[in-house]
Write an enzyme that holds these catalytic residues in place. Structure first.
Site, PDB file in Angstrom:
ATOM      1  N   MET A  77       0.973  -1.355  -0.097  1.00  0.00           N
ATOM      2  CA  MET A  77      -0.009  -0.008   0.070  1.00  0.00           C
ATOM      3  C   MET A  77       0.958   1.134   0.096  1.00  0.00           C
ATOM      4  SD  MET A  77      -2.869  -1.323   2.700  1.00  0.00           S
ATOM      5  CE  MET A  77      -3.829   0.169   2.457  1.00  0.00           C
ATOM      6  N   HIS A  78       0.227   2.299  -0.210  1.00  0.00           N
ATOM      7  CA  HIS A  78       0.675   3.680   0.139  1.00  0.00           C
ATOM      8  C   HIS A  78       1.721   4.344  -0.963  1.00  0.00           C
ATOM      9  CE1 HIS A  78      -1.078   2.777   4.000  1.00  0.00           C
ATOM     10  NE2 HIS A  78      -0.110   2.165   4.363  1.00  0.00           N
ATOM     11  N   ASP A 233      -2.716  -5.169   0.487  1.00  0.00           N
ATOM     12  CA  ASP A 233      -2.165  -6.356   0.691  1.00  0.00           C
ATOM     13  C   ASP A 233      -2.919  -6.790   2.027  1.00  0.00           C
ATOM     14  OD1 ASP A 233      -0.808  -4.517   2.458  1.00  0.00           O
ATOM     15  OD2 ASP A 233       0.911  -5.200   2.053  1.00  0.00           O
TER      16      ASP A 233
END
Length: 479
Positions: A77-78, A233
């Site tokens: 992520m991110h 995830d």
């Protein structure tokens, strides 16, 4: 059959399941992280495409790819994958564990709209502060930014040609109104961004696009098969493990560490540094405590010790009381509950008796106590976990899981294939998008065994956790 592609930090995994959820084939390809400056962590998106191509070729050698009827995606992520108007990548992707934007994150977090709308602290690893950093440090590139995609969504662009994200991953950008499940124009404007620069949003089990004909021909896949929205995830891991109802949770010992709890509804508590995100299914949310180094800490120590992580943990025997040595796993800052990009790790209490086995146990215990911090933070929000399932590569160590079960005072169920979590969840979302099946209709992963807390060591772990908290305070003051 249905394909899940999971874009991790250290590798990309492909997993194929049949309509019953049974695993038919799997393949993986490694990825490397570049750290050009202290606190930086980057990857070239071209490497993701190369890894995905490698995985698809490997799978084509094992199964009839033309039988795949749907694809799901999961991933780290991110990350800020910034594209120009021609979809050219402008710079290496700034990853989730990159802390260069800590000052920008602090400024955004001081704006009360961010916690109120996004439901979360603006952590340095989130996406929005990275774009503010770009605006300040790379203004020429920022001026050319036409789209910002999360890592797995760059793979989606390659697969389908569509700019699309889904709710669970988008919730970790600091741009999403997590309660409303939509981009926030106010938060975008506060970072110099617009809705036009964001991908379209879908739910995780919805169809986000169709496979491009050229890719189908290259890898033997049918063109036009649906690609699901997928999930970040951790939400994907939850789907793979069947964790979607309040009281259910999992603990992940991957590169990072996660204590994940499904919740009844949207209940943000940003002051605890607990993440409150959308789940991958419509109308669902989850909370999680996140630490930045779990197996990453063990792998770091393995390089110093000159032995593989598997070798270090293979001969630890049955669970022991913690020793004098303490390890604080803050190799690149920490999230829950500290929200501190500057804090750094340490060994404390080393003595002549601290041999390699004792130091290994200290590293494992340090991660355990960091996850105990997460449990305390979740409890402060009113979230209670009744069951935990183990996930991630670290779940192969029964010693580690025994220490964790004892420290958390919770039994931990170990699936027969815990490392399949996120890729399995992605494949399940691909199945749901293609067929309309529900998660409830899918069988739970078979459990290999259960690890229960050791009541004879509960007090020793509680005492050492108190020492850990005191050491944590001292390290904060030093760093």
């Amino acid at each position: 059959m249905y394909l899940g592609l999971d874009l991790g930090t250290s590798g990309l995994k492909g997993l194929v399941i049949d309509a019953s959820g049974a695993v038919m084939a799997e393949a993986s390809a490694p990825l490397q992280v570049a750290r050009p400056h202290p606190g930086w962590s980057e990857q070239d998106p071209a490497d993701w495409v190369a890894a995905a191509s490698d995985v698809l070729r490997k799978l084509a050698g094992k199964i009839d790819m033309a039988a795949i009827a749907g694809i799901g995606l999961s991933g780290q992520m991110h990350g800020a994958t910034v594209l120009d108007a021609a979809d050219k990548v402008l710079r290496p992707c700034i990853l989730w564990n990159d802390t260069r934007a800590h000052a920008q994150a602090a400024r955004l977090d001081a704006d009360p709209r961010f916690r109120a709308i996004s439901g979360n602290i603006v952590f340095p690893g989130f996406t929005a502060p990275k774009l503010v950093w770009m605006a300040e440090q790379e203004p020429e590139l920022f001026a050319r930014a036409a789209k910002v995609l999360l890592p797995k969504d760059y793979l989606r662009l390659w697969l389908t040609g569509a700019h699309v994200a889904e709710m669970s991953d988008a919730a970790g950008t600091s741009w999403l109104d997590v309660g409303a499940r939509d981009w926030s124009d106010d938060l975008l404007a506060a970072t110099g961004m617009t809705r036009d620069q964001m991908p379209a949003l879908v739910e995780g089990a919805a169809i986000s696009g169709s496979l491009r004909a050229a890719l189908g021909a290259e890898f033997g896949l049918k063109p036009g098969i649906p690609v699901a929205g997928g999930a970040g995830d951790n939400a994907a891991t939850a789907i793979g493990l069947g964790v979607a109802r309040a009281g259910q949770g999992f603990v992940s010992l991957g590169t990072s560490g996660v204590l994940f709890a499904a919740t009844d509804g949207y209940a943000p508590a940003p002051e605890t540094a607990v993440h409150t995100f959308c789940h991958a299914l419509p109308g669902t949310w989850h909370q999680m405590g996140v630490i930045l180094a779990a197996t990453d800490a063990l792998n770091w120590f393995s390089h110093i010790a000159g032995a593989s992580a598997a070798d270090l943990t293979a001969n630890l025997g049955t669970l022991q009381a913690p020793g004098r040595a303490l390890f604080l796993p803050y190799l690149g800052g920490e999230r829950t509950p500290l929200n501190d990009a500057a804090i750094r790790g340490a060994f404390i209490g080393l003595e002549h008796a601290t041999d390699r086995a004792a130091a290994t146990r200290a590293v494992l215990e340090g991660v355990v106590f960091a996850l105990k911090d997460c449990q305390q933070a979740l409890a402060a929000t009113g979230t209670k976990l009744d069951t935990l399932i183990a996930a991630g590569g670290g779940a192969r160590s029964d010693y580690w899981l025994s220490a964790l079960a004892t420290a958390l005072d919770l039994p931990i169920l170990v699936p027969e294939a815990g490392e399949h979590g996120a890729a399995l969840g992605a494949a399940r979302l691909g199945l749901m998008a293609a067929t309309g099946a529900s998660l409830e209709a899918m069988p739970l992963p078979p459990i290999a065994h259960e690890i229960i807390p050791d009541p004879t060591l509960t007090a020793a772990y509680a005492d050492t956790y108190n020492r850990y908290c005191a050491a944590q305070t001292a390290i904060k003051d030093l760093t």
